[in-house]
Structures are given as structure tokens and as C-alpha cells.
Design an enzyme around this catalytic site. Structure first.
Site, mmCIF file in Angstrom:
data_model
loop_
_atom_site.group_PDB
_atom_site.id
_atom_site.type_symbol
_atom_site.label_atom_id
_atom_site.label_comp_id
_atom_site.label_asym_id
_atom_site.label_seq_id
_atom_site.Cartn_x
_atom_site.Cartn_y
_atom_site.Cartn_z
ATOM 1 N N GLY A 9 8.259 3.204 3.682
ATOM 2 C CA GLY A 9 7.496 2.102 3.707
ATOM 3 C C GLY A 9 7.626 1.431 5.284
ATOM 4 O O GLY A 9 7.467 0.225 5.450
ATOM 5 N N GLY A 13 5.442 -4.776 7.624
ATOM 6 C CA GLY A 13 6.524 -5.519 6.950
ATOM 7 C C GLY A 13 7.876 -5.229 7.215
ATOM 8 O O GLY A 13 8.219 -4.875 8.153
ATOM 9 N N ARG A 35 -0.192 5.562 5.466
ATOM 10 C CA ARG A 35 -1.007 5.335 6.564
ATOM 11 C C ARG A 35 -0.708 5.797 7.564
ATOM 12 O O ARG A 35 -0.019 5.437 8.521
ATOM 13 C CB ARG A 35 -1.238 3.793 6.671
ATOM 14 C CG ARG A 35 -2.094 3.164 5.359
ATOM 15 C CD ARG A 35 -2.231 1.680 5.450
ATOM 16 N NE ARG A 35 -0.791 1.094 5.073
ATOM 17 C CZ ARG A 35 -0.694 -0.142 4.864
ATOM 18 N NH1 ARG A 35 -1.692 -0.930 5.483
ATOM 19 N NH2 ARG A 35 0.578 -0.662 4.719
ATOM 20 N N VAL A 61 5.713 8.306 -2.010
ATOM 21 C CA VAL A 61 6.721 8.190 -2.602
ATOM 22 C C VAL A 61 6.506 8.658 -4.393
ATOM 23 O O VAL A 61 7.631 8.986 -5.005
ATOM 24 C CB VAL A 61 7.604 6.973 -2.785
ATOM 25 C CG1 VAL A 61 8.185 6.907 -0.956
ATOM 26 C CG2 VAL A 61 7.277 5.768 -3.157
ATOM 27 N N ASN A 87 12.915 1.697 1.073
ATOM 28 C CA ASN A 87 12.348 0.033 1.025
ATOM 29 C C ASN A 87 10.593 0.150 0.481
ATOM 30 O O ASN A 87 10.339 -0.872 -0.013
ATOM 31 C CB ASN A 87 12.172 -0.222 2.595
ATOM 32 C CG ASN A 87 11.242 -1.073 2.739
ATOM 33 O OD1 ASN A 87 11.179 -2.517 2.658
ATOM 34 N ND2 ASN A 87 10.078 -0.817 3.647
ATOM 35 N N TYR A 153 7.140 -6.266 -12.265
ATOM 36 C CA TYR A 153 7.446 -6.318 -10.979
ATOM 37 C C TYR A 153 8.955 -6.614 -10.930
ATOM 38 O O TYR A 153 9.669 -5.853 -10.551
ATOM 39 C CB TYR A 153 6.775 -7.081 -10.019
ATOM 40 C CG TYR A 153 7.336 -7.254 -8.558
ATOM 41 C CD1 TYR A 153 7.535 -6.121 -7.759
ATOM 42 C CD2 TYR A 153 8.070 -8.253 -8.127
ATOM 43 C CE1 TYR A 153 8.012 -6.011 -6.469
ATOM 44 C CE2 TYR A 153 8.757 -8.303 -6.690
ATOM 45 C CZ TYR A 153 8.598 -6.976 -6.251
ATOM 46 O OH TYR A 153 9.158 -6.899 -4.892
HETATM 47 P P1 NDP Z 1 4.534 -4.829 2.913
HETATM 48 O O1 NDP Z 1 3.292 -4.477 1.843
HETATM 49 O O2 NDP Z 1 4.164 -4.975 3.981
HETATM 50 O O3 NDP Z 1 5.176 -3.081 3.043
HETATM 51 C C1 NDP Z 1 5.224 -2.246 1.935
HETATM 52 C C2 NDP Z 1 5.378 -0.790 2.444
HETATM 53 O O4 NDP Z 1 5.730 -0.046 1.318
HETATM 54 C C3 NDP Z 1 4.033 -0.516 3.553
HETATM 55 O O5 NDP Z 1 4.764 0.209 4.826
HETATM 56 C C4 NDP Z 1 3.459 0.798 2.427
HETATM 57 O O6 NDP Z 1 2.904 1.595 3.206
HETATM 58 C C5 NDP Z 1 4.513 1.261 1.647
HETATM 59 N N1 NDP Z 1 4.370 1.900 0.386
HETATM 60 C C6 NDP Z 1 4.017 1.301 -0.582
HETATM 61 N N2 NDP Z 1 3.732 2.306 -1.428
HETATM 62 C C7 NDP Z 1 3.987 3.418 -1.101
HETATM 63 C C8 NDP Z 1 4.208 4.743 -1.462
HETATM 64 N N3 NDP Z 1 3.611 5.149 -2.638
HETATM 65 N N4 NDP Z 1 4.411 5.527 -0.879
HETATM 66 C C9 NDP Z 1 4.957 5.402 0.409
HETATM 67 N N5 NDP Z 1 5.069 4.186 0.879
HETATM 68 C C10 NDP Z 1 4.575 3.341 0.375
HETATM 69 O O7 NDP Z 1 5.498 -5.287 1.979
HETATM 70 P P2 NDP Z 1 6.985 -5.767 2.200
HETATM 71 O O8 NDP Z 1 7.710 -5.246 3.700
HETATM 72 O O9 NDP Z 1 7.261 -7.167 2.099
HETATM 73 O O10 NDP Z 1 7.676 -4.868 1.100
HETATM 74 C C11 NDP Z 1 8.659 -3.914 1.332
HETATM 75 C C12 NDP Z 1 9.667 -3.852 0.098
HETATM 76 O O11 NDP Z 1 10.335 -5.297 0.031
HETATM 77 C C13 NDP Z 1 9.270 -3.579 -1.236
HETATM 78 O O12 NDP Z 1 9.804 -2.845 -1.988
HETATM 79 C C14 NDP Z 1 9.093 -4.945 -1.885
HETATM 80 O O13 NDP Z 1 8.931 -5.089 -3.242
HETATM 81 C C15 NDP Z 1 10.287 -5.522 -1.300
HETATM 82 N N6 NDP Z 1 10.429 -7.344 -1.232
HETATM 83 C C16 NDP Z 1 9.296 -8.027 -0.492
HETATM 84 C C17 NDP Z 1 9.494 -9.086 -0.465
HETATM 85 C C18 NDP Z 1 8.436 -10.222 0.145
HETATM 86 O O14 NDP Z 1 8.217 -11.431 -0.055
HETATM 87 N N7 NDP Z 1 7.674 -9.702 1.040
HETATM 88 C C19 NDP Z 1 10.749 -9.769 -1.033
HETATM 89 C C20 NDP Z 1 11.529 -9.000 -1.708
HETATM 90 C C21 NDP Z 1 11.548 -7.667 -1.595
HETATM 91 P P3 NDP Z 1 1.647 2.455 3.021
HETATM 92 O O15 NDP Z 1 0.627 1.470 2.289
HETATM 93 O O16 NDP Z 1 1.021 3.088 4.255
HETATM 94 O O17 NDP Z 1 2.175 3.984 2.426
HETATM 95 C C1 8X3 Z 2 9.308 -10.235 -3.781
HETATM 96 C C2 8X3 Z 2 9.602 -11.795 -3.921
HETATM 97 O O1 8X3 Z 2 9.837 -13.501 -5.561
HETATM 98 O O2 8X3 Z 2 7.767 -13.040 -4.901
HETATM 99 O O3 8X3 Z 2 9.995 -9.439 -4.402
HETATM 100 O O4 8X3 Z 2 8.743 -11.694 -6.143
HETATM 101 S S1 8X3 Z 2 9.189 -12.430 -5.201
#
Ligand code: NDP
Ligand code: 8X3
Length: 255
Positions: A9, A13, A35, A61, A87, A153
Site C-alpha cells: 500500500g 497515505g 496503481r 493483496v 499496511n 471494518y
Molecule cells: P490510503 O487509501 O491513502 O492508502 C491505502 C493503500 O492501500 C493504497 O496504497 C492502496 O493502493 C493500498 N491498497 C488497498 N487495497 C489494496 C490491495 N487490494 N492490494 C494492494 N494494495 C492495496 O489509506 P491509508 O494510508 O490511510 O491506509 C493505510 C492503512 O492504514 C490501511 O490498512 C487502513 O486501514 C489503516 N488505517 C488508516 C487510518 C486513517 O485514518 N487514515 C487510521 C488507522 C488505520 P492501490 O489502491 O494502489 O492498490
Molecule cells: C481508521 C480510523 O476511526 O476511522 O482505521 O476507523 S477510524
């Protein structure tokens, strides 16, 4: 000595911010995401700015075969993986249990739980052979406390927490550290994905808040990864100042 970090990922982010942070400390990087245009842009930027090497490993993944094949086929000189940042993940929808889409549920479970497991297993096998390593799993405060309309989720992140605990126990005999990072609200593409491109609703999540940034989280992850070999942060929960847990916020008008 060459140090390699593998980040899933990495196209957005937290993953992208971690790529920049680790590159700035001289790590070579194996970067995953679906992507490929974004992977290429990030590669060009990291290689030119930090003079590091990047191996792109684009796969979904959710696809078990693709995950294991891609990781098995990593060239030998890239297989000395010090750190995995597991991640990749997403939320889809924020709906009452009886109204939510089963398609959204399937995608979240296939990505956040099953995909997370496949990557963790494939990379742990490499680390077991080398006799050390550090697996950093991306949990969430949603994996500690369920909130209204968070149902599946939250369940997927509770699974990340439980699996991290199990991995830590099972990896003990191999000198492999397992850290689970649990952030609260952070402004990335997370909400835009969750609300399926609805920018206004996605933005509302951060109303009156100065949320965590992806750089805040990357700095913390780098700190965990840079501790002495005998020290392991097992779990780390982090929110912005204005968030106590998944439910209580102190929102202010002017931010
Ligand atoms: P983003 O949407 O900015 O990034 C998510 C990343 O995951 C992207 O790079 C996307 O890449 C990748 N991804 C999603 N699905 C797939 C897949 N099937 N195969 C490969 N890559 C995948 O979100 P965040 O950076 O916020 O999220 C990253 C992690 O942090 C997640 O696990 C999320 O649950 C967790 N998280 C986020 C929080 C928040 O508030 N933002 C808080 C707590 C946890 P692409 O689409 O190119 O495949
Ligand atoms: C992302 C944080 O609180 O939006 O994992 O679920 S929350």
C-alpha cells in the site's frame, strides 16, 4: 550494510509516507500497490532524491497466488528484508449492519484480513530463513473499540490485532519482532475510498480537527523500526490531540 524495507500500500497515505521516510534514512525499498503509475512516480522521486534503489512489486493483496508468486520471485539480492510494513488496507462504506453491502464486507475481509495474512506469511518465511526481521502491521484504533456503523471494518482491524499477537508469539523463536500500529483519524485517501469518491462526506470526518498526517504516522513507524535489536514496541496506539478514542472528539470551529 544494505537495509531493505518492504511496504504494501505504498501508492498513497501511510505507505507512501513510510517509503519517503525510510528512503531518507538510506533504505532500499520494495514497494507494492495496485496503481502502477503511482508506483513509477514514487520510484522516480525516491531514486532521484535519496539515491536509493526501488523494486516495484505491484500486486493485489487479495490474490493469494499472485502474492505468494510475486514474493517468492523477488530476486535473491532483494531478499534480505529487514522490515515489512504490512499496511495495504481499506474501509468501504460506513453503514448500519443490516444495511451494509456484503460486497464491501467481502472486499474489506479479503484485503485487510486475508491479503494481510498472505503477505505476512510470505515475507515471514524469508525472515525466518535469515534469522531476524521486523514485521510492522497496520492496525487501527478501530481494532480496539467498535463504533456505530464500523461493524466489519472494525472486525477486520480486531483481526489484525489478534493476528499480530499470534504472530508475535509464533515468531519469538525466530528473533522476529512484531509491532502493531493503531492510528486514529489520519487524513489520507482513506475516507475518500471509504465514501467511494464522495469528497464532501470524506472531508466531514476531519471537520474541526487537526488530524494525524501520514508523515506523523511514518515518523512513529520509523522510530519503532530503528530501536536497538533487543527492544520491540509490541503495540502502539496514536491519535491526534483532539481524539480520545473512536467515539470521543473535541472538534473546534477554526482549524
Ligand atoms: P490510503 O487509501 O491513502 O492508502 C491505502 C493503500 O492501500 C493504497 O496504497 C492502496 O493502493 C493500498 N491498497 C488497498 N487495497 C489494496 C490491495 N487490494 N492490494 C494492494 N494494495 C492495496 O489509506 P491509508 O494510508 O490511510 O491506509 C493505510 C492503512 O492504514 C490501511 O490498512 C487502513 O486501514 C489503516 N488505517 C488508516 C487510518 C486513517 O485514518 N487514515 C487510521 C488507522 C488505520 P492501490 O489502491 O494502489 O492498490
Ligand atoms: C481508521 C480510523 O476511526 O476511522 O482505521 O476507523 S477510524
Amino acid at each position: 550494510m544494505r537495509k531493505i524495507v518492504f511496504i504494501t500500500g505504498a501508492t498513497s497515505g501511510f505507505g507512501e509516507a513510510c517509503a519517503r521516510k525510510f528512503a531518507s534514512h538510506g533504505y532500499d525499498l520494495i514497494l507494492n500497490g495496485r496503481r502502477t503509475d503511482r508506483l513509477q512516480q514514487l520510484t522516480d522521486s525516491l531514486e532521484s532524491k535519496y539515491n536509493v534503489a526501488v523494486l516495484q512489486l505491484p500486486f493485489d493483496v487479495q490474490n493469494e497466488k499472485e502474492v505468494f508468486q510475486s514474493i517468492e520471485n523477488i530476486p535473491d539480492d532483494w531478499k534480505k528484508i529487514e522490515v515489512l510494513i504490512n499496511n495495504a488496507g481499506l474501509a468501504l462504506g460506513r453503514d448500519y449492519f443490516d444495511e451494509a453491502s456484503t460486497e464491501d464486507w467481502n472486499t474489506m475481509i479479503d484485503t485487510n484480513v486475508k491479503g494481510f495474512l498472505y503477505v505476512g506469511k510470505a515475507v515471514s518465511q524469508i525472515m525466518v530463513k535469515q534469522g531476524h526481521g521486523h514485521i510492522i502491521n497496520m492496525g487501527s484504533i478501530a481494532g480496539r473499540q467498535v463504533y456505530e456503523k464500523g461493524n466489519v471494518y472494525c472486525a477486520s482491524k480486531f483481526a489484525v490485532d489478534a493476528i499480530s499477537q499470534g504472530m508475535r508469539i509464533d515468531m519469538l523463536r525466530h528473533n522476529i519482532k512484531v509491532t502493531c500500529i493503531n492510528p486514529g483519524a489520519a487524513e489520507t485517501e482513506f475516507s475518500l475510498v471509504r465514501f467511494k469518491g464522495d469528497e464532501a462526506t470524506a472531508k466531514k470526518i476531519y471537520d474541526g480537527l487537526k488530524p494525524l498526517s501520514s508523515d506523523d504516522v511514518a515518523d512513529i513507524i520509523y522510530y519503532c523500526a530503528s530501536l536497538p535489536p533487543h527492544v520491540c514496541i509490541n503495540d502502539l496506539s496514536v491519535t491526534c490531540l483532539q481524539q480520545a478514542d473512536t467515539i470521543y472528539f473535541n472538534r473546534k470551529a477554526n482549524h
